[in-house]
Design a protein around this motif. Structure first.
Motif, mmCIF file in Angstrom:
data_model
loop_
_atom_site.group_PDB
_atom_site.id
_atom_site.type_symbol
_atom_site.label_atom_id
_atom_site.label_comp_id
_atom_site.label_asym_id
_atom_site.label_seq_id
_atom_site.Cartn_x
_atom_site.Cartn_y
_atom_site.Cartn_z
ATOM 1 N N GLY A 231 32.878 90.492 -118.076
ATOM 2 C CA GLY A 231 31.571 89.309 -117.860
ATOM 3 C C GLY A 231 30.753 89.514 -119.180
ATOM 4 N N HIS A 232 30.347 88.336 -119.541
ATOM 5 C CA HIS A 232 29.411 88.077 -120.873
ATOM 6 C C HIS A 232 28.681 87.009 -120.957
ATOM 7 C CE1 HIS A 232 28.773 88.460 -125.476
ATOM 8 N NE2 HIS A 232 28.374 89.518 -124.901
ATOM 9 N N ARG B 250 29.002 95.187 -125.778
ATOM 10 C CA ARG B 250 29.692 95.085 -124.375
ATOM 11 C C ARG B 250 31.070 95.586 -124.098
ATOM 12 N NH1 ARG B 250 30.704 95.371 -119.942
ATOM 13 N NH2 ARG B 250 30.776 93.746 -118.120
ATOM 14 N N LEU B 251 31.962 95.576 -125.156
ATOM 15 C CA LEU B 251 33.044 96.173 -124.947
ATOM 16 C C LEU B 251 33.039 97.617 -124.768
ATOM 17 C CD1 LEU B 251 34.998 93.613 -127.495
ATOM 18 C CD2 LEU B 251 35.681 93.941 -125.368
ATOM 19 N N GLY C 180 35.665 80.963 -119.675
ATOM 20 C CA GLY C 180 34.432 81.439 -119.240
ATOM 21 C C GLY C 180 33.916 82.218 -120.012
ATOM 22 N N PRO C 181 32.934 83.040 -119.495
ATOM 23 C CA PRO C 181 32.181 83.910 -120.284
ATOM 24 C C PRO C 181 32.654 85.279 -119.884
ATOM 25 C CG PRO C 181 30.758 83.298 -118.676
ATOM 26 C CD PRO C 181 31.817 82.159 -118.491
ATOM 27 N N PHE C 182 33.753 85.479 -120.739
ATOM 28 C CA PHE C 182 34.432 86.994 -120.281
ATOM 29 C C PHE C 182 34.858 87.470 -121.778
ATOM 30 C CE2 PHE C 182 34.859 84.573 -116.406
ATOM 31 C CZ PHE C 182 34.397 85.315 -115.576
ATOM 32 N N LEU C 183 35.228 88.877 -121.812
ATOM 33 C CA LEU C 183 35.453 89.603 -122.997
ATOM 34 C C LEU C 183 36.747 90.382 -122.628
ATOM 35 C CD1 LEU C 183 32.165 90.976 -124.690
ATOM 36 C CD2 LEU C 183 33.539 88.805 -125.102
ATOM 37 N N SER D 178 28.609 94.112 -113.000
ATOM 38 C CA SER D 178 28.068 92.458 -112.791
ATOM 39 C C SER D 178 26.662 92.577 -111.952
ATOM 40 C CB SER D 178 28.889 92.014 -111.536
ATOM 41 O OG SER D 178 29.195 92.530 -110.455
ATOM 42 N N SER D 179 25.941 93.780 -111.994
ATOM 43 C CA SER D 179 24.832 94.097 -111.428
ATOM 44 C C SER D 179 23.475 93.520 -112.239
ATOM 45 C CB SER D 179 24.977 95.562 -110.923
ATOM 46 O OG SER D 179 24.724 96.450 -112.029
#
Length: 365
Positions: free
Chosen positions: A10-11, A26-27, A53-56, A320-321
């Motif tokens: 998620g990003h 993030r990666l 969507g907002p994902f990497l 995701s927290s």
């Protein structure tokens, strides 16, 4: 019970502060979390695949390759490999390469994916998603189990005497799970081939997932497979451990409810599996798949799911927290030390036991 840590990369901006880390940071965090998961004794680390969507996580093989180089024991899974949009030849080659790099630690979870936007992105007809899924999975299965494959289907050019390289590690194909969230199609395909099932257990009420798992087990036996091999995994909506439920609510309520609003998809309202009905943290704790609360409360929830699902593998997610990486790692540590041992003892499984499952993973060194 076995335990897996899952990231779907998620990003999105933090729903309360608006902060958004760089893609590079993030990666790097996703890889570092997998390294820590091995150090803490988790059985598997999984990387999802999203193309909308907002994902990497659009290139899980790259991330798993990085993890293969930095780990020696932990199994490397996907969550899921979006087989419906991919060329099975490319999937066979890429994941066999990671399987060789990791010396037999790769397992796939295949599915048609949780973001409908990827069909348009790849120029595919969404209405054919299940036909894509079945045909491409069955070709992938043949490419890993056979050499000199001759094949013809609807969605890619035919093959004549095709052998994909590299072969899987030890020439033993990785286990393939089938990810299941809303439809009976994946449980049916898993049962037909005697494969394990991975229930999303992420958004819907428990009864929705019981329906899928019960269908899988019924059909698994009907196809003539030994019911002892009907392994089931289950996801979770996310993890947040505190000393007490009250502390968990006080610390996590604002974030949780803001994230629910941020991820709401109005165009998919009413469609199962896309918008959670557990819009308050109190709802999520009481009835949702999130693991939020004290260690004992989380133990009780996992064992409650085990009673309903009979599952062998529990997946958890910490990124995701909204917590910074050091606090995410502390959540994993607490889970490994305070929760996992109790659940392992209460819910034993044969999954990934050397004698039972003909272990593929090489001994370190």
């Amino acid at each position: 019970m076995r335990f897996q840590v899952l990231t779907i990369g998620g990003h999105a901006p933090h729903p309360l502060t608006g902060q958004l880390d760089s893609a590079a940071d993030r990666l790097a965090e996703m890889v570092e979390t997998g390294v820590v998961a091995e150090e803490l004794g988790f059985d598997a680390y999984a990387v999802g695949e999203r193309h909308a969507g907002p994902f990497l996580s659009s290139s899980p093989t790259v991330l798993l390759g990085a993890l293969a180089a930095r780990t020696t024991r932990i199994r490397l899974l996907t969550g899921v490999t979006v087989a419906a949009i991919l060329d099975p030849v490319r999937v066979a080659e890429d994941y066999a390469t990671v399987d060789q790099l990791s010396r037999g630690r790769v397992e796939l979870v295949v599915g048609k994916g949780a973001e409908m936007g990827h069909f348009d992105l790849f120029g595919l007809d969404e209405s054919l998603q299940w036909e894509y899924q079945a045909e491409k999975y069955e070709l992938l299965r043949r490419l890993w189990h056979e050499q000199k494959v001759t094949w013809e289907g609807r969605f890619r050019p035919p093959l004549t005497d095709a052998t994909t390289l590299p072969r899987p590690y030890g020439d033993r194909p990785p286990r393939i799970w089938h990810g299941s969230a809303t439809s009976l199609n994946s449980p049916e395909l898993a049962a037909k081939h005697g494969d394990p099932l991975f229930s999303a257990n992420a958004i819907q009420p428990q009864a929705a997932y019981i329906r899928l798992i019960d269908h899988y087990r019924e059909r698994f036996a009907a196809y003539g497979h030994d019911p002892a091999g009907a392994y089931v995994g289950a996801g979770s909506g996310g993890l947040f451990i505190a000393d007490t439920t009250q502390q968990a609510v006080a610390r996590f309520k604002d974030f949780y409810e803001a994230r629910v609003q941020q991820t709401y998809k109005p165009h998919l309202a009413g469609k199962p599996g896309y918008n959670t009905p557990f819009t308050t943290i109190e709802d999520a704790i009481a009835d949702g798949p999130h693991l939020i609360g004290s260690p004992q409360q989380i133990i009780d929830k996992i064992l409650g799911y085990h009673q309903a699902y009979g599952h062998d593998l529990q997946s958890i997610t910490v990124d995701s927290s909204g917590l910074p990486l050091p606090e995410q790692i502390d959540q994993l540590r607490r889970f490994a030390e305070e929760i996992a041992p109790v659940v392992r003892h209460a819910a034993p499984t044969r999954l990934w036991q050397r004698a039972a499952d003909k272990e593929r993973v090489a001994e370190p060194g």
